[in-house]
Each structure stands twice: as C-alpha cells, then as structure tokens.
Design an enzyme around this catalytic site. Structure first.
Site, PDB file in Angstrom:
ATOM      1  N   SER A  12       0.844  -1.194   0.000  1.00  0.00           N
ATOM      2  CA  SER A  12       0.000   0.000   0.000  1.00  0.00           C
ATOM      3  C   SER A  12       0.879   1.243   0.000  1.00  0.00           C
ATOM      4  CB  SER A  12      -0.898   0.011   1.240  1.00  0.00           C
ATOM      5  OG  SER A  12      -1.450   1.297   1.393  1.00  0.00           O
ATOM      6  N   HIS A  36      -1.472  -1.410  -4.071  1.00  0.00           N
ATOM      7  CA  HIS A  36      -2.726  -1.007  -3.428  1.00  0.00           C
ATOM      8  C   HIS A  36      -2.727   0.517  -3.245  1.00  0.00           C
ATOM      9  CE1 HIS A  36      -6.209  -1.926  -0.795  1.00  0.00           C
ATOM     10  NE2 HIS A  36      -5.761  -0.957  -0.006  1.00  0.00           N
ATOM     11  N   ASP A  38      -4.851   3.628  -1.754  1.00  0.00           N
ATOM     12  CA  ASP A  38      -5.922   3.999  -0.828  1.00  0.00           C
ATOM     13  C   ASP A  38      -6.415   5.408  -1.121  1.00  0.00           C
ATOM     14  OD1 ASP A  38      -6.169   1.750   1.030  1.00  0.00           O
ATOM     15  OD2 ASP A  38      -4.081   2.188   1.522  1.00  0.00           O
ATOM     16  N   MET A  40      -9.025   8.251  -0.053  1.00  0.00           N
ATOM     17  CA  MET A  40      -9.865   8.632   1.101  1.00  0.00           C
ATOM     18  C   MET A  40     -10.442  10.024   0.882  1.00  0.00           C
ATOM     19  SD  MET A  40      -7.381   7.486   4.201  1.00  0.00           S
ATOM     20  CE  MET A  40      -6.557   5.888   4.200  1.00  0.00           C
ATOM     21  N   HIS A  69      -8.497   1.165  -3.684  1.00  0.00           N
ATOM     22  CA  HIS A  69      -9.420   0.974  -2.565  1.00  0.00           C
ATOM     23  C   HIS A  69     -10.100   2.314  -2.289  1.00  0.00           C
ATOM     24  CE1 HIS A  69      -9.754  -0.051   2.029  1.00  0.00           C
ATOM     25  NE2 HIS A  69     -10.931   0.041   1.450  1.00  0.00           N
ATOM     26  N   MET A  71     -12.211   4.525  -0.356  1.00  0.00           N
ATOM     27  CA  MET A  71     -12.866   4.825   0.922  1.00  0.00           C
ATOM     28  C   MET A  71     -13.521   6.188   0.761  1.00  0.00           C
ATOM     29  SD  MET A  71      -9.784   3.402   3.281  1.00  0.00           S
ATOM     30  CE  MET A  71      -8.631   3.500   1.923  1.00  0.00           C
ATOM     31  N   MET A 140     -11.720  -5.750   5.823  1.00  0.00           N
ATOM     32  CA  MET A 140     -10.923  -4.763   6.564  1.00  0.00           C
ATOM     33  C   MET A 140     -10.569  -5.332   7.933  1.00  0.00           C
ATOM     34  SD  MET A 140     -10.283  -2.135   4.710  1.00  0.00           S
ATOM     35  CE  MET A 140      -9.394  -1.270   6.006  1.00  0.00           C
ATOM     36  N   ASP A 178      -6.850  -6.314   4.647  1.00  0.00           N
ATOM     37  CA  ASP A 178      -6.230  -4.984   4.617  1.00  0.00           C
ATOM     38  C   ASP A 178      -6.239  -4.376   6.005  1.00  0.00           C
ATOM     39  OD1 ASP A 178      -5.362  -2.438   4.011  1.00  0.00           O
ATOM     40  OD2 ASP A 178      -7.093  -1.909   2.771  1.00  0.00           O
TER      41      ASP A 178
HETATM   42  C1  DX5 Z   1      -6.368   1.760   5.831  1.00  0.00           C
HETATM   43  C2  DX5 Z   1      -6.008   1.400   4.419  1.00  0.00           C
HETATM   44  C3  DX5 Z   1      -4.911   0.424   4.316  1.00  0.00           C
HETATM   45  C4  DX5 Z   1      -3.591   0.901   4.886  1.00  0.00           C
HETATM   46  C5  DX5 Z   1      -2.972  -0.286   5.546  1.00  0.00           C
HETATM   47  O1  DX5 Z   1      -7.567   2.435   5.844  1.00  0.00           O
HETATM   48  O2  DX5 Z   1      -7.116   0.837   3.738  1.00  0.00           O
HETATM   49  O3  DX5 Z   1      -4.726  -0.061   2.993  1.00  0.00           O
HETATM   50  O4  DX5 Z   1      -2.712   1.419   3.926  1.00  0.00           O
HETATM   51  O5  DX5 Z   1      -1.869   0.127   6.250  1.00  0.00           O
HETATM   52  P1  DX5 Z   1      -1.085  -0.866   7.218  1.00  0.00           P
HETATM   53  O6  DX5 Z   1      -0.627  -2.036   6.355  1.00  0.00           O
HETATM   54  O7  DX5 Z   1       0.029  -0.029   7.717  1.00  0.00           O
HETATM   55  O8  DX5 Z   1      -2.044  -1.315   8.284  1.00  0.00           O
HETATM   56 ZN    ZN Z   2      -6.665  -0.112   1.749  1.00  0.00          ZN
END
Ligand code: DX5
Ligand code: ZN
Length: 226
Positions: A12, A36, A38, A40, A69, A71, A140, A178
């Site tokens: 990620s 990956h 993320d 947000m 991903h 969010m 998650m 994740d």
């Molecule tokens: C959190 C994200 C993850 C995040 C995971 O909301 O969806 O993908 O990057 O980070 P680690 O591996 O550090 O828990």
């Molecule tokens: Zn993620």
C-alpha cells in the site's frame, strides 16, 4: 488450498514516501503483482489521502495492476476518471453501497474489475448476496482511514466465512485482507483463507521494502507447505 488460488502481496503506497513514489514502487515491482492505492475522501473516513492524479502518475511508471481501494462516498461519480487515469480495479465499500449492483455494473462498463470491501463492524452476511458479482472481497482488519493500526483478530472469522462461501460456490473471487498485516499476522490471515495481503507500514514503512516483501512471501509459502 485449490491450485488456482494465487497468493499476492499488495504493498500500500499510503506508507510510501510520496515525494519518491516512483522509486519506491520501482523497488518492489519485480517482487509483487499489484499495488494497493488507498483513496480517502475525508467523509467516509476521517482522513484524506490521494486520488486520480496520483493514479495517473503511477500508471506512467509501472505496469503493475493498480488495486484502488475507494474509501469514499461518491465513487460512482468518478469511475470513468479512475479508469482513464489507469486504475485496473476499484473496491467500493458495502457501507456506502448497501446494494452494490449498480456501481459494480458501472465499473465493469468502463472496464474496471470490481471489489467489495467491508469494515470491522460489518458482517460477511451483508456482502454475501453480492459475492458473485465481484472479482475480490476485501475484509478490513482495521477501521479504515489510517495506516499502521493494530490488526483486529475478529476479521479472521470473516475471512474464513468468505473463503468457505467462495469455495463452496466454486468461485474464483480473491479474498483480500487490509490493515495491520505484517510478519506477526500474515500467517494467520493466510490460514483463515485470505490470498491477497495488503501491506503498508510493513513494506514501505521498512528500511528495506524488498526484504520486507520477500519475508512476507516466505511466511505465506511456509504456511502452504505445512
Ligand atoms: C487503511 C487502508 C490500508 C492501509 C494499511 O484504511 O485501507 O490499505 O494502507 O496500512 P497498514 O498495512 O500499515 O495497516
Ligand atoms: Zn486499503
């Protein structure tokens, strides 16, 4: 485990040094199958991260699959833009789309693969009716929004439920986990039935991301041969 289940590490980039993103991704590229990303929005999760311009820049530097991903609340409004920027798959949250069929179809219509994610308070039964319309289920194992959080063990039960469902219906659906994945947790996630392992701080947060990926892969393989 059935032979067609491939185990993949998905670093990620949330944990990467974004000023050196190209270099960081180049480092791990020979050793992983997907990246990956993320996204947000500051509404669905209490944080902002990165978005379409970063995906477009990444697309110019890597041929790896970009596993995005989302969010965010309004993912359906931006699907063509994600595809044009170079996303390969988008994963939307069941908490945003309790009936994800329209957004999944819209994603497919623009050429995106589709994942459905569910949060720690959400049960597998809420996504079960829709498993057959997606390529990947994302369990998650932390509350979404931040990297570096502690793994929530209850997510293993949901991974098991998802794996049992997929196998009993002869599906090829990937099961991604994740949050909080690292050397101490990847084995139990694998044993529960996950086959795509997102790893942020345990890869890009490490001094040697390549060594970190290789160690995670070794731990998965050691579970396979048990
Ligand atoms: C959190 C994200 C993850 C995040 C995971 O909301 O969806 O993908 O990057 O980070 P680690 O591996 O550090 O828990
Ligand atoms: Zn993620």
């Amino acid at each position: 485990m059935l032979p067609f289940v491939r185990n993949l590490i998905a670093p990620s980039i949330l944990a990467a040094d974004l000023a050196r993103l190209g270099e960081e991704v180049d480092l791990v590229t020979p050793y992983v199958d997907l990246i990956h990303v993320d996204v947000m929005d500051g509404h669905f999760v209490p944080n902002l991260s990165l978005g379409i311009p970063v995906i477009a820049s990444l697309r110019k530097t890597t041929d790896l699959k970009l596993d995005c991903h989302l969010m965010m609340q309004n993912a359906d409004r931006y699907l063509p833009e994600f595809r044009e920027a170079g996303a390969d798959s988008v994963t939307v949250h069941i908490e945003v789309y309790p009936d994800p069929r329209p957004v999944a179809q819209a994603a497919r219509d623009v050429g995106l693969e589709v994942g459905i994610a569910f949060n720690p308070p959400t049960e597998f039964s809420e996504v079960e009716p829709f498993v057959e319309l997606c390529d990947m289920l994302l369990v998650m194992s932390v509350h979404p929004g931040f990297g570096g959080q502690a793994f929530i063990d209850d997510s293993l039960r949901k991974v098991e439920e998802a794996r049992n469902f997929v196998e009993s219906h002869d599906l090829l659906t990937d099961i991604e986990i994740d949050g909080g994945i690292g050397p101490a947790t990847i084995g139990k996630a694998k044993d529960a039935g996950a086959n795509v392992f997102v790893a942020g701080s345990s890869v890009f947060g490490q001094e040697d991301p390549v060594a970190a990926v290789l160690e995670l892969q070794r731990l998965i393989e050691s579970r396979e041969s048990r």
